[in-house]
Every structure is written in structure tokens, then in C-alpha cells.
Design an enzyme around this catalytic site. Structure first.
Site, PDB file in Angstrom:
ATOM      1  CD1 TRP A  72      16.259  20.390  32.875  1.00 56.74           C
ATOM      2  CD2 TRP A  72      14.443  21.423  33.672  1.00 56.74           C
ATOM      3  NE1 TRP A  72      15.273  19.454  33.034  1.00 56.74           N
ATOM      4  CE2 TRP A  72      14.152  20.051  33.527  1.00 56.74           C
ATOM      5  CE3 TRP A  72      13.450  22.274  34.160  1.00 56.74           C
ATOM      6  CZ2 TRP A  72      12.907  19.510  33.846  1.00 56.74           C
ATOM      7  CZ3 TRP A  72      12.209  21.730  34.476  1.00 56.74           C
ATOM      8  CH2 TRP A  72      11.944  20.374  34.324  1.00 56.74           C
ATOM      9  CG  ASP A 109      18.336  23.741  38.266  1.00 58.27           C
ATOM     10  OD1 ASP A 109      18.480  22.796  39.065  1.00 58.27           O
ATOM     11  OD2 ASP A 109      17.412  23.807  37.438  1.00 58.27           O
ATOM     12  CE  LYS A 132      14.333  15.641  38.254  1.00 60.08           C
ATOM     13  NZ  LYS A 132      14.677  16.946  37.723  1.00 60.08           N
TER      14      LYS A 132
HETATM   15  C1  PLP Z   1      13.734  18.126  37.298  1.00 56.60           C
HETATM   16  C2  PLP Z   1      14.405  19.417  37.168  1.00 56.60           C
HETATM   17  C3  PLP Z   1      13.763  20.617  37.469  1.00 56.60           C
HETATM   18  C4  PLP Z   1      12.320  20.704  37.862  1.00 56.60           C
HETATM   19  O1  PLP Z   1      12.082  20.268  39.114  1.00 56.60           O
HETATM   20  P1  PLP Z   1      10.601  20.248  39.719  1.00 56.60           P
HETATM   21  O2  PLP Z   1      10.826  19.616  41.023  1.00 56.60           O
HETATM   22  O3  PLP Z   1       9.746  19.438  38.785  1.00 56.60           O
HETATM   23  O4  PLP Z   1      10.132  21.639  39.807  1.00 56.60           O
HETATM   24  C5  PLP Z   1      14.484  21.797  37.379  1.00 56.60           C
HETATM   25  N1  PLP Z   1      15.765  21.790  36.977  1.00 56.60           N
HETATM   26  C6  PLP Z   1      16.404  20.647  36.651  1.00 56.60           C
HETATM   27  C7  PLP Z   1      17.822  20.699  36.207  1.00 56.60           C
HETATM   28  C8  PLP Z   1      15.745  19.433  36.729  1.00 56.60           C
HETATM   29  O5  PLP Z   1      16.378  18.289  36.412  1.00 56.60           O
END
Ligand code: PLP
Length: 377
Positions: A113, A187, A211
Site C-alpha cells: 500500500w 494511511d 475495513k
Molecule cells: C484497502 C486499502 C486501501 C485501498 O482502499 P480502496 O478503498 O480500495 O481505494 C489503501 N490502503 C490500505 C492500507 C488499505 O488497506
């Protein structure tokens, strides 16, 4: 209703109570006094008093749960974590840029990521890789003292929980102490609301809701007020944090139903005792699972013990020919979506807030039984 334990990495399991309440309110939403309004949340104007009350309560509950200082704004956006990889440099790369030159951004790469984030930021800024754990296979976090920070970077971005590789920061870097004037961007998509955040270190945090907060379609952005107003001229208005903040996330129609669902999750979290309580539970759940993995002859996890994720636990079988049997046996026993991400293989158990310790115990019991029968047997 007895449902299977769902170990999906995302979109992920929701608390059952929340789903049941949403079902009950689907056709006719009741306000706080129980008075029904004749509409479901999906059918309400985002500017009507019913939805505004949902929105305000949701924001207030989240602010309380995150212990967010008052100089931070909460934005409810769309586009997910991947859109934020572009939206962040569109808004923040100019913070310290020399006029007429692209801004500089720093990245520490600890998994898929953060790697994606750095690649996207290259379109809008000069992205510098301050450190990378890629050569070691993303099993640890490079020590902060070794990072090569660019003195002119507007911000440094990290992914505080790498959902695929199962690597989590247990402490946020103190950029000032490291001699950097950059803002810290995190993030926190896959561990938001699973642990407390030290907001003193953070300029901006973002995460997709799917998540740990609610359904897909909602993206949470938390940003310190003084970082608003630096967007590049090309930044789309709907993605300009200042525009979004000034309109209380209603520059355009926000993802109303997803906000409502996240609001129900926040009420549920408060009822559980808040994030500090969830953090204790998450520590206990992760310990139970990692101990079972470490004690076994069949299963292993590669990540350094100092930064193993509490939320996403990737593990492998030493005999990979048993993978399919492991997954189908798990499914028969009511344990779903344990297959690892296709880029890394193996297994992954995502044990977000909505996963009770009973689910982790059921998994550990099954793992032990499977090992005895199929590996030692
Ligand atoms: C799932 C995830 C993403 C991507 O998210 P989207 O909603 O599919 O754009 C980005 N960063 C992390 C750490 C993730 O777990």
C-alpha cells in the site's frame, strides 16, 4: 442468528447488532426519540433535517472515539484509499514547495500500500523514497533513524498498517525529533479505530471505511486545519480538502447510507467501551493467533515480532499442497475468506474490531486440529 466468522480483509465483517439495526430501520428510519419519518436513510435528502441529524451525531461520535483535538477537521469523502493517494499530493504537496516547482514528498515503503502511494504521488510531486523494506520482502519497518528524509519535503507518508503484508507501526515517527519539518500523513485504512492515535504527530490521516468502520464507498479524512488551502490549481473541487471542509462534506452529495452505517458502528464502539477497550481486545486476539502460529510446526508468519499487525495476520503452511484442504475445512466449520492476498499467497486472517475473540479461538482450534490430522497424522 448464527453466522459464520468472516475473516475478510475488506470489505469486512460488520458487527451483527449493527446489521440488525440497519435492517430494522431500512424502510422507515426512527429519530432519537423513536419517531419514524416514513423514509429509509437511502431515500433522504442529504440536506434534510433527518440526515443532518445523522451526520452531526456520526461526526461527534467519531471525534469522541478518536479523541480528536478540535483543530482537526473530519471529512467524509469518496474514492477510497487509492483516490487519497492522489488527493493528498494534490492538496499538500505545495505546502513547502518553491513557487513554480513541483513539491517534494517523502515515503517510507513497508508494503504494497505504501508502495502504491509513492507511485501515485509521482504524478503530482517529486516523490522521494526515504526508506524501503522491499528488498527484505516487507517483513519489518526500517528504523526511523536510518530514513533519508528530504529537508524540503512537504510531507512524509506512511501506511501505518500494511493490510497485505501484515506490518503495523506500533509508534508513529516523531518527524521533528528526526530533524524533518515535513507533516506526517498516515494511511490508516485497515487499523483506524482499532487503537488510539497520537494526533500530536499527525498532519493528515485517511482511510477507506470498508475495513473497520462500515461499508465501502465512504473515505474518512482527518486533517489539521492549518493544512487546508494549499491545493494545486488543477485539484478537482470535489477533492479540495478546503472546499470539502467548508461545506461540511456536502460540496456534493456525500455517501449518505455509508455515513449512516459508520454512525451505527460508532455507537456500537461506544457501547463496547470505546477504542481503548477495543485496543485491549485486539491485542488479546492477535496474541492468541500469533502464539498459535509460532508454537506450531505447520504454520509460520514472517513478520518481525516488533511490528506484526494486530488486524491482518498473514500466515503460511509449510506444506503448501495443504492450502486448499485448509481453506475448505475452514469453510465447512464456518470460517470464511481466509485466503491470503494473491500477490503474497498463503493465508490471511483479518481480525478487525467486529471479529470477536470467539472467532479467533475457533480459528486457532481448527488450525491445531488440522495440523494434527493432515500434517502430523
Ligand atoms: C484497502 C486499502 C486501501 C485501498 O482502499 P480502496 O478503498 O480500495 O481505494 C489503501 N490502503 C490500505 C492500507 C488499505 O488497506
Amino acid at each position: 442468528m448464527e453466522r459464520p466468522f468472516n475473516f475478510s480483509a475488506g470489505p469486512a465483517a460488520m458487527p451483527q447488532e449493527v446489521l440488525m439495526q440497519a435492517a430494522d430501520e431500512m424502510l422507515d428510519w426512527p429519530d432519537a426519540t423513536g419517531r419514524r419519518c416514513g423514509m429509509g436513510v437511502m431515500e433522504m435528502s442529504h440536506r434534510g433535517k433527518e440526515f443532518i441529524s445523522i451526520y452531526e451525531q456520526t461526526e461527534a461520535d467519531l471525534r469522541e472515539l478518536l479523541a480528536l483535538p478540535s483543530n482537526f477537521k473530519i471529512l467524509f469523502m469518496q474514492g477510497g484509499g487509492l483516490a487519497e493517494n492522489a488527493i493528498v499530493p494534490l492538496n499538500l504537496s505545495a505546502l513547502k514547495a518553491v513557487p513554480g516547482q513541483p513539491g517534494i514528498t517523502d515515503f517510507v515503503i513497508t508494503g504494497s500500500w505504501s508502495e502504491k502511494s509513492s507511485q501515485e504521488a509521482k504524478k503530482y510531486s517529486t516523490a522521494n523514497i526515504a526508506a524501503s523494506a522491499k528488498a527484505d520482502g516487507f517483513i519489518g519497518i526500517p528504523e526511523a533513524g536510518t530514513w533519508s528524509l528530504n529537508p524540503d519535503a512537504s510531507y512524509l507518508q506512511i501506511c501505518t498498517n500494511e493490510t497485505i503484508h501484515g506490518v503495523e507501526f506500533n509508534q508513529l515517527p516523531d518527524l521533528k525529533a528526526l530533524g524533518s519539518g515535513a507533516e506526517l500523513v498516515i494511511d490508516f485504512s485497515s487499523h483506524v479505530a482499532s487503537r488510539m492515535v497520537d494526533w500530536n504527530q499527525v498532519g493528515l490521516a485517511f482511510g477507506g471505511a470498508q475495513k473497520n468502520l462500515g461499508p465501502a464507498g465512504l473515505t474518512l479524512v482527518v486533517v489539521r486545519e492549518d493544512l487546508l488551502g494549499y491545493a494545486l490549481p488543477d485539484c478537482p473541487s470535489a477533492f479540495n480538502y478546503k472546499t470539502v471542509a467548508d461545506s461540511n462534506s456536502m460540496f456534493n452529495t456525500p455517501p449518505t447510507f455509508a455515513i449512516y452505517m459508520a454512525g451505527l458502528v460508532f455507537k456500537w464502539l461506544k457501547k463496547q467501551g470505546g477504542i481503548a477497550t477495543m485496543e485491549q481486545r485486539n491485542i488479546a486476539k492477535a496474541q492468541l493467533l500469533y502464539q498459535a502460529i509460532d508454537k506450531s510446526d505447520l504454520y509460520y508468519n514472517k513478520v518481525d515480532t516488533t511490528c506484526r499487525s494486530r488486524m491482518n495476520v498473514p500466515f503460511y503452511l509449510r506444506d503448501e499442497s495443504l492450502n486448499d484442504a485448509f481453506l475448505s475445512g475452514a469453510k465447512e466449520r464456518g470460517m470464511l475468506q481466509l485466503k491470503g492476498h494473491k500477490s503474497v499467497g498463503g493465508m490471511r486472517a483479518s481480525i478487525y474490531n467486529a471479529m470477536p475473540i470467539e472467532g479467533v479461538q475457533a480459528l486457532v482450534d481448527y488450525m491445531r486440529e488440522f495440523e494434527q490430522k493432515k500434517y502430523h497424522g
